[in-house]
Design an enzyme around this catalytic site. Structure first.
Site, PDB file in Angstrom:
ATOM      1  N   HIS A 119       0.856  -1.131  -0.202  1.00 34.25           N
ATOM      2  CA  HIS A 119      -0.012   0.161   0.215  1.00 34.25           C
ATOM      3  C   HIS A 119       1.028   1.630  -0.138  1.00 34.25           C
ATOM      4  CE1 HIS A 119      -2.854   2.499   1.561  1.00 34.25           C
ATOM      5  NE2 HIS A 119      -3.819   1.981   1.365  1.00 34.25           N
ATOM      6  N   ASP A 196       3.095  -4.298   8.306  1.00 34.52           N
ATOM      7  CA  ASP A 196       2.816  -4.021   8.428  1.00 34.52           C
ATOM      8  C   ASP A 196       0.973  -4.504   8.069  1.00 34.52           C
ATOM      9  OD1 ASP A 196      -0.391  -2.493   7.163  1.00 34.52           O
ATOM     10  OD2 ASP A 196       0.203  -1.974   4.943  1.00 34.52           O
TER      11      ASP A 196
HETATM   12  N1  PMP Z   1      -1.742  -0.817   4.805  1.00 32.56           N
HETATM   13  C1  PMP Z   1      -2.488  -1.644   3.767  1.00 32.56           C
HETATM   14  C2  PMP Z   1      -2.515  -2.876   4.027  1.00 32.56           C
HETATM   15  C3  PMP Z   1      -3.725  -0.758   4.116  1.00 32.56           C
HETATM   16  O1  PMP Z   1      -4.780  -2.030   3.556  1.00 32.56           O
HETATM   17  C4  PMP Z   1      -4.159   0.501   4.981  1.00 32.56           C
HETATM   18  C5  PMP Z   1      -5.627   0.832   4.445  1.00 32.56           C
HETATM   19  N2  PMP Z   1      -6.178   0.536   2.768  1.00 32.56           N
HETATM   20  C6  PMP Z   1      -3.040   1.314   4.850  1.00 32.56           C
HETATM   21  C7  PMP Z   1      -2.020   0.890   5.295  1.00 32.56           C
HETATM   22  C8  PMP Z   1      -3.437   2.434   5.649  1.00 32.56           C
HETATM   23  O2  PMP Z   1      -3.969   2.430   6.272  1.00 32.56           O
HETATM   24  P1  PMP Z   1      -4.933   3.604   7.461  1.00 32.56           P
HETATM   25  O3  PMP Z   1      -5.850   4.460   6.022  1.00 32.56           O
HETATM   26  O4  PMP Z   1      -5.943   3.104   8.227  1.00 32.56           O
HETATM   27  O5  PMP Z   1      -3.621   4.293   7.536  1.00 32.56           O
END
Ligand code: PMP
Length: 408
Positions: A119, A196
């Site tokens: 991500h 993560d």
């Molecule tokens: N990492 C992954 C694998 C995610 O799916 C997400 C949210 N889509 C995030 C990080 C970011 O999370 P947040 O927006 O809650 O900080």
């Protein structure tokens, strides 16, 4: 699961006149009534600032806030409550590691190992850190099923690798990475591993000690807690050598005119009034999940995922990206209908009350790797049912026929 739906008041809503079918839990999960009630109860009966007051109400709020930390500790099996820091979410947690751990431990020529599955939250902070320090960002390749190529990962680990930053579960393909094996390899070359866990902690039993993760991060809102609260778990020895990211109230011990001393862990990282209601809501969400059991949640989701993969896979012209069997993956399913833009698919499904995500899913390098610009993503959680999958499949078949007519 049908009987769990009743715990989620929002699932009684109608969308465009149709009963809501919520299939975007990878973006954010719905909240059970008891989480909503817990937050309201806090504001109605215990609201006060934490840590500072000697009066009864402040003590009650502090107990609830610190009690939530204990719940997180148990949930991820951290060895010590001081290893659990509250943040705003996964993004903030990773940024804290990148800014408070990174610069002290990296120099020009060092390497940060990430993968094409990440991500943007687990990429951009490392890109910036690499630029700042002269370190090199390296990418682990994927195999044909969209899983990490473990031979490539092993090959790329070397004594210059200082940080390995990987997702536990992909938010695009749902693959589960073998983190325990990877931390073992990474530790042999002296690298620390940042995991993560945004898509893992809500869906699988997570044991940070068994995984031997150096840092493990996740967001409250994806596991049925409120938005604006998340967790940064770090091994105590590593957190202890990190400087706080922010300075101010709550995190200090003594303040002189020119200098200050700071609280011990975990409070030295939590400057200012924290998200008290958020932490308490997260604690209630964890209680809810534990009342079902994470192993049960994972098993039920695996069964529904296999059902969905079989049904979706039978639609002609529907291409699934990532593993097409239910093993070693969660219920995040990404696909395209040949010749139909994913935004059109999502918009048409919305007309039927079916809420799915379309786009790049904050993973543009992965989209390029897969050779697409966007996909449709369906993501399951413990309130979804086989009947909802059947309705999704029927709607997709109808959309396909509609668009086919459109072009002939
Ligand atoms: N990492 C992954 C694998 C995610 O799916 C997400 C949210 N889509 C995030 C990080 C970011 O999370 P947040 O927006 O809650 O900080």
């Amino acid at each position: 699961m049908k009987e769990r739906r009743a715990d989620f008041p929002i699932l009684n809503e109608k969308i465009n006149g149709q009963p809501l079918i919520y299939l975007d839990s990878a973006a954010t999960a719905q909240k059970p009534a008891r989480v909503i009630a817990k937050i309201q109860d806090y504001y109605q009966h215990q609201n006060a600032n934490v840590h500072r007051g000697v009066y009864t109400l402040s003590q009650a709020a502090t107990d609830l806030y610190e009690g939530a930390r204990d719940q997180v500790q148990t949930f991820i099996n951290a060895a010590n409550r001081a290893e659990v820091l509250f943040t705003r979410g996964t993004t903030e947690s990773i940024n804290w590691v990148a800014t408070a751990y990174g610069p002290q431990h990296l120099q020009a020529g060092d390497e940060i190992l990430v993968s094409y599955l990440e991500h943007h939250s687990n990429l951009v902070p490392w890109q910036v850190l690499a630029r700042q320090t002269g370190a090199k960002l390296r990418y682990v390749a994927l195999d044909e099923a969209g899983r990490l190529d473990l031979a490539d990962l092993h090959h790329k680990l070397n004594p210059s690798t200082k940080i390995v930053a990987l997702t536990h579960v992909s938010n695009v393909t749902g693959v589960i990475n073998p983190i325990a094996q990877i931390t073992n390899w990474a530790h042999q070359v002296g690298a620390v591993v940042v995991v993560d866990g945004a898509q893992a902690a809500p869906h699988l039993p997570v044991d940070v000690q068994a995984l031997d993760a150096d840092f493990y991060v996740f967001s409250g809102h994806k596991l049925m807690g409120p938005t604006g609260i998340g967790v940064l778990y770090g091994k105590k020895a590593l957190l202890e050598e990190m400087q706080p990211v922010q300075y101010g109230g709550e995190m200090i011990e003594y303040v002189g005119l020119d200098e200050a001393t700071f609280q011990p862990l975990p409070w030295r990282f939590e400057a200012g009034t924290p998200n008290i209601a958020g932490a308490i809501g997260l604690g209630a969400a964890i209680e809810y999940l534990r009342s079902i059991g994470m192993a049960q949640i994972a098993a039920d989701e695996a069964q529904l995922t296999t059902y969905a993969l079989n049904k979706l896979g039978a639609i002609e012209g529907l291409q699934i990206y990532g593993p097409t069997t239910g093993q070693d993956r969660t219920g995040v399913i990404t696909f395209n209908l040949v010749g139909i833009h994913p935004h059109d698919v999502a918009t048409a499904l919305d007309q039927e009350g079916i809420e799915v995500r379309a786009g790049h899913h904050c993973a543009q390098p992965l989209m390029r790797y897969l050779g697409v610009t966007a996909t449709v993503r369906v993501s399951l959680y413990l309130y979804n049912t086989a009947a909802e999958i059947d309705q999704l499949v029927a709607a997709l078949v109808a959309i396909k026929e509609y668009f086919a007519d459109d072009f002939t």
